[in-house]
Design a protein around this motif. Sequence first.
Motif, PDB file in Angstrom:
ATOM      1  N   PHE A 128       0.848  -0.833   0.453  1.00  0.00           N
ATOM      2  CA  PHE A 128       0.267  -0.085   0.298  1.00  0.00           C
ATOM      3  C   PHE A 128       1.249   1.162  -0.268  1.00  0.00           C
ATOM      4  O   PHE A 128       0.221   2.364   0.211  1.00  0.00           O
ATOM      5  CB  PHE A 128      -1.259   0.001   1.128  1.00  0.00           C
ATOM      6  N   ASP A 129       2.233   0.565   0.075  1.00  0.00           N
ATOM      7  CA  ASP A 129       3.174   2.430   0.484  1.00  0.00           C
ATOM      8  C   ASP A 129       2.391   2.966  -1.046  1.00  0.00           C
ATOM      9  O   ASP A 129       2.103   2.730  -1.744  1.00  0.00           O
ATOM     10  CB  ASP A 129       4.564   1.497   0.142  1.00  0.00           C
ATOM     11  N   MET A 130       3.244   4.576  -1.055  1.00  0.00           N
ATOM     12  CA  MET A 130       2.826   4.914  -2.460  1.00  0.00           C
ATOM     13  C   MET A 130       4.027   4.589  -3.562  1.00  0.00           C
ATOM     14  O   MET A 130       3.418   5.030  -4.770  1.00  0.00           O
ATOM     15  CB  MET A 130       4.120   6.709  -2.116  1.00  0.00           C
ATOM     16  N   THR A 131       4.937   3.755  -3.488  1.00  0.00           N
ATOM     17  CA  THR A 131       5.482   2.620  -4.683  1.00  0.00           C
ATOM     18  C   THR A 131       5.806   1.466  -4.365  1.00  0.00           C
ATOM     19  O   THR A 131       5.491   0.538  -5.720  1.00  0.00           O
ATOM     20  CB  THR A 131       7.233   3.165  -4.583  1.00  0.00           C
ATOM     21  N   GLY A 132       3.658   1.403  -3.587  1.00  0.00           N
ATOM     22  CA  GLY A 132       3.226  -0.537  -4.248  1.00  0.00           C
ATOM     23  C   GLY A 132       2.707  -0.117  -4.957  1.00  0.00           C
ATOM     24  O   GLY A 132       2.100  -0.115  -5.900  1.00  0.00           O
ATOM     25  N   PRO A 133       2.822  -1.549  -5.700  1.00  0.00           N
ATOM     26  CA  PRO A 133       0.989  -2.013  -6.939  1.00  0.00           C
ATOM     27  C   PRO A 133       0.272  -1.938  -6.615  1.00  0.00           C
ATOM     28  O   PRO A 133      -0.282  -1.305  -7.242  1.00  0.00           O
ATOM     29  CB  PRO A 133       1.770  -3.698  -6.246  1.00  0.00           C
ATOM     30  N   ILE A 134      -0.650  -1.926  -5.290  1.00  0.00           N
ATOM     31  CA  ILE A 134      -1.896  -1.351  -5.288  1.00  0.00           C
ATOM     32  C   ILE A 134      -2.060   0.025  -5.176  1.00  0.00           C
ATOM     33  O   ILE A 134      -3.296   0.268  -5.986  1.00  0.00           O
ATOM     34  CB  ILE A 134      -2.757  -2.067  -3.640  1.00  0.00           C
ATOM     35  N   ARG A 190      -6.655   9.038   7.928  1.00  0.00           N
ATOM     36  CA  ARG A 190      -6.907   7.872   9.230  1.00  0.00           C
ATOM     37  C   ARG A 190      -7.768   6.710  10.038  1.00  0.00           C
ATOM     38  O   ARG A 190      -7.416   5.694   9.358  1.00  0.00           O
ATOM     39  CB  ARG A 190      -8.041   9.241  10.128  1.00  0.00           C
ATOM     40  N   VAL A 191      -8.965   6.693   8.411  1.00  0.00           N
ATOM     41  CA  VAL A 191      -9.375   6.171   7.661  1.00  0.00           C
ATOM     42  C   VAL A 191      -8.941   4.445   7.197  1.00  0.00           C
ATOM     43  O   VAL A 191      -8.793   3.459   7.686  1.00  0.00           O
ATOM     44  CB  VAL A 191     -10.752   6.406   6.712  1.00  0.00           C
ATOM     45  N   THR A 192      -7.920   4.955   6.376  1.00  0.00           N
ATOM     46  CA  THR A 192      -7.275   4.175   5.714  1.00  0.00           C
ATOM     47  C   THR A 192      -6.541   3.310   6.469  1.00  0.00           C
ATOM     48  O   THR A 192      -6.657   2.187   6.632  1.00  0.00           O
ATOM     49  CB  THR A 192      -6.763   4.039   4.192  1.00  0.00           C
ATOM     50  N   SER A 218      -3.066   6.035  15.236  1.00  0.00           N
ATOM     51  CA  SER A 218      -3.045   5.173  14.448  1.00  0.00           C
ATOM     52  C   SER A 218      -1.486   4.787  15.742  1.00  0.00           C
ATOM     53  O   SER A 218      -1.325   3.252  15.581  1.00  0.00           O
ATOM     54  CB  SER A 218      -2.844   4.766  13.452  1.00  0.00           C
ATOM     55  N   LYS A 219      -1.918   5.660  16.610  1.00  0.00           N
ATOM     56  CA  LYS A 219      -1.064   4.882  17.582  1.00  0.00           C
ATOM     57  C   LYS A 219      -1.643   4.039  18.483  1.00  0.00           C
ATOM     58  O   LYS A 219      -1.888   4.797  19.199  1.00  0.00           O
ATOM     59  CB  LYS A 219      -0.221   6.042  18.641  1.00  0.00           C
ATOM     60  N   THR A 220      -0.814   3.211  19.318  1.00  0.00           N
ATOM     61  CA  THR A 220      -1.663   2.440  20.267  1.00  0.00           C
ATOM     62  C   THR A 220      -0.896   2.331  21.691  1.00  0.00           C
ATOM     63  O   THR A 220      -0.200   2.991  21.334  1.00  0.00           O
ATOM     64  CB  THR A 220      -1.469   0.874  20.107  1.00  0.00           C
ATOM     65  N   LEU A 221      -1.339   1.891  22.511  1.00  0.00           N
ATOM     66  CA  LEU A 221      -0.876   2.385  24.016  1.00  0.00           C
ATOM     67  C   LEU A 221       0.149   1.452  24.336  1.00  0.00           C
ATOM     68  O   LEU A 221       1.214   2.068  25.256  1.00  0.00           O
ATOM     69  CB  LEU A 221      -1.969   1.374  24.840  1.00  0.00           C
TER      70      LEU A 221
END
Lengths: 328, 435
Positions: free
Chosen positions: A148-154, A174-176, A267-270
């Motif tokens: 999913f990276d900017m350079t990734g296939p998706i 946030r959502v993605t 998206s930071k967890t405890l």
Amino acid sequence: MEKQIRRKDGSLKSVSYAKWGFIFIAPFFLVYIVFTLIPQFLTLYNSFFENYRDGLKQIGPNFVGLDNYKELFSPDGNGTILVLRYTLNTLIMWLLGAIPQFVIAMLLAIFFTSYRLKIKGQGFFKSVIYMPNLIMAAAFSMLFFTLFDMTGPIHYVLVENGIIDASFDFFSNRVTVRSLIALMNFLMWFGNTTIVLMAGIMGIDQSLFESATIDGANPVQVFFRVTFPLLMPIFVYCLITAMIGGIQMYDVPQVLTKGNGSPNGLSKTLVMYLNSYFGPSKNYGMAGALSVYIFVITGSLGFFVYKRLSAPYKDSARKHRRRKGDVI
Amino acid sequence: MKKLIVILLAAVMLLSIVGCAGQGGTQPAAEQGKVFNIYAWNEEFKGFFEKYYTVPEGVTVNWIINPSDNGVYQQKLDEALLNQANASADEKIDMFLAEADYIGKYVDSEYTMDVTSFGFKNADTMYDYTIKAASDSNGVCKGVSFQCCPAAVIYRKSIAKDVLGTDVPEEVQAQIDTWEKFDAVAAQAKEKGYYMTASFAETFRAFSNNCTMPWVDKDNKLQFDPQITAWMDQTEKYIANGYTLTAGVWDAEKTNQMFKDGKTMCFFGPAWYYNFCMTNAQDKENGCVGDWCIVKGPQAYFWGGTWLLAATGSDNTDMLKDIFETFTTNEDVCSKLVENENQYPNNTKVVEKYAKDESYGNTAILDGQNDIAVFAELAKDIKWENHTNYDQLLNEGLQNKLQEFYKGSVDKETAMKNFYQYVKETYATITVPEN
């Protein structure tokens, strides 16, 4: 369990078999005390001290009372109480993954155990759905990052088809980013839950399903009136273990967002937060306070879920016993 | 019951003894150790070491490599150093590598030792700043650098030709020798459909290594040098105008711009950048070897550098001396570093030889330009000042938090406050500006 043996001279010698039970469970308790209980108390103890490192110099430990807790719950420059934001993040991401996880796992468990469907090749399917759990979470997360990276296939395919803008970054939204984390957790854990729930369903007496069907219950009624209530203890167990695992969520978001919890710490967890205090400053005080907070959260949520979900089951079990007594 | 417990405990103890035995008990104090432990954060120096240094017979070299990201390397190294006194002779660190961003932390501590204690002498051919960086506040030198890192603007010739009408280094330099001119060229490049740089953080070092004050003041209060704020302003403008990308300085999105079909004109880096960051440009099929030249650019600067530090407690001091000499004063090895590895060595004599050599040119990546001559000019001005032990994580953190702003997920104020929060979490000793 005591048994008395008469010796040849007529005196009684008592033999206790209970000790074997204690001996067999002793290793667990020893390990638990040394590696869990004592560290837990030490964590609590550490949370009252100022104790960190500046370069290679050690500062403290100095007793500071509840200062670390005050610091933990004071708002940052943007007016956010970070620990609460991270708690919310963790719970949201866990729920996003856990709801589909339990729904799908329950459906699959019912399909696989249904005496009417008799699905073929069950062993194969069970292995396949369990597979994602065998991959190391960090590796799985790295895989998703690469995809999913900017350079990734998706990203490339979606841009080529005009679905997203070229500058769209999955990890800055946030959502993605939350959805990706939830999706990974779902993929990794639904197989495991399916297997455990299946074991639970198979433990239920088949004749109950048959008699319910003969009495004219449709599959939905069978599920809600027979399967689910009897599955409750296993279901609660699954839910609580999944929740504890969810609160400890770390490796997937850490690797996916390179430890930043982007965007804006949403998206930071405890546990990622805990880890940030364990950087070069090795801040045992703050990390201790945060750990105590996580412990309290986990404990109270676990208690709440257990009470709410298992109370009706306990009542029915009590009633069931009483009815048995009536007959006698 | 008691007997059983005794037996159980004995068994456990026996097992743990067997388990530990493999890790080597204390050896009789020999003159020189048989195991040489090196801590590093990547394989770069390991490659040179294995090629150009002959390990004395009977000595095993252990490389303990931890990545540098998020300070992991420093953490692992710190743990090992703090445990150095208790470690057995063969477990002790003998040498470790440190980067410019945090070398001070180790140099100014008791965990590194004076190089003169084992007979190494700093040579006149070494660059002064490399010695200063490896010396503590009393001027005691604790290590050496095998490279000198003057950095330049590395530009794509074909794109420069298209944008500026020329690809000759002197003429390109004349058009980008101040930041104002650089900005103007960025606008021109944009018009032609190019990016000036491929990462918002590409120019960071050109600013940050020219700072006139350190990241923290005497009272450990965080402060922003005008150079840092100038970089922030420039980057904000570049992002808004589409002169650069929102990728981080190490991201694949940026390095992909170095392929033949890349659209980026300038990259900023020293000699180590070729091998370390420009592998895409050297790609056999999609690369563009020979389409590159270097110039000074708007502002002379240096970037990074790897120092070899002698760890206190090492029992391989002869070998330490030998390694230090091999990679600094041994002209043969230093020449090979230039010719085979595209490095810029820490040896002015060797450097001069190549700078004057008309037949020398870098063809591994450049168009045959004598890059050593350019770097040699730049290296003269490098000064070592205004560094703190916090530099690595503060530089990284500022870039990471601002990246969220450039990507549009937060506003600038929030990004800065997130940075302050990050500083607070990372370094408990630093005070951040009040809310």
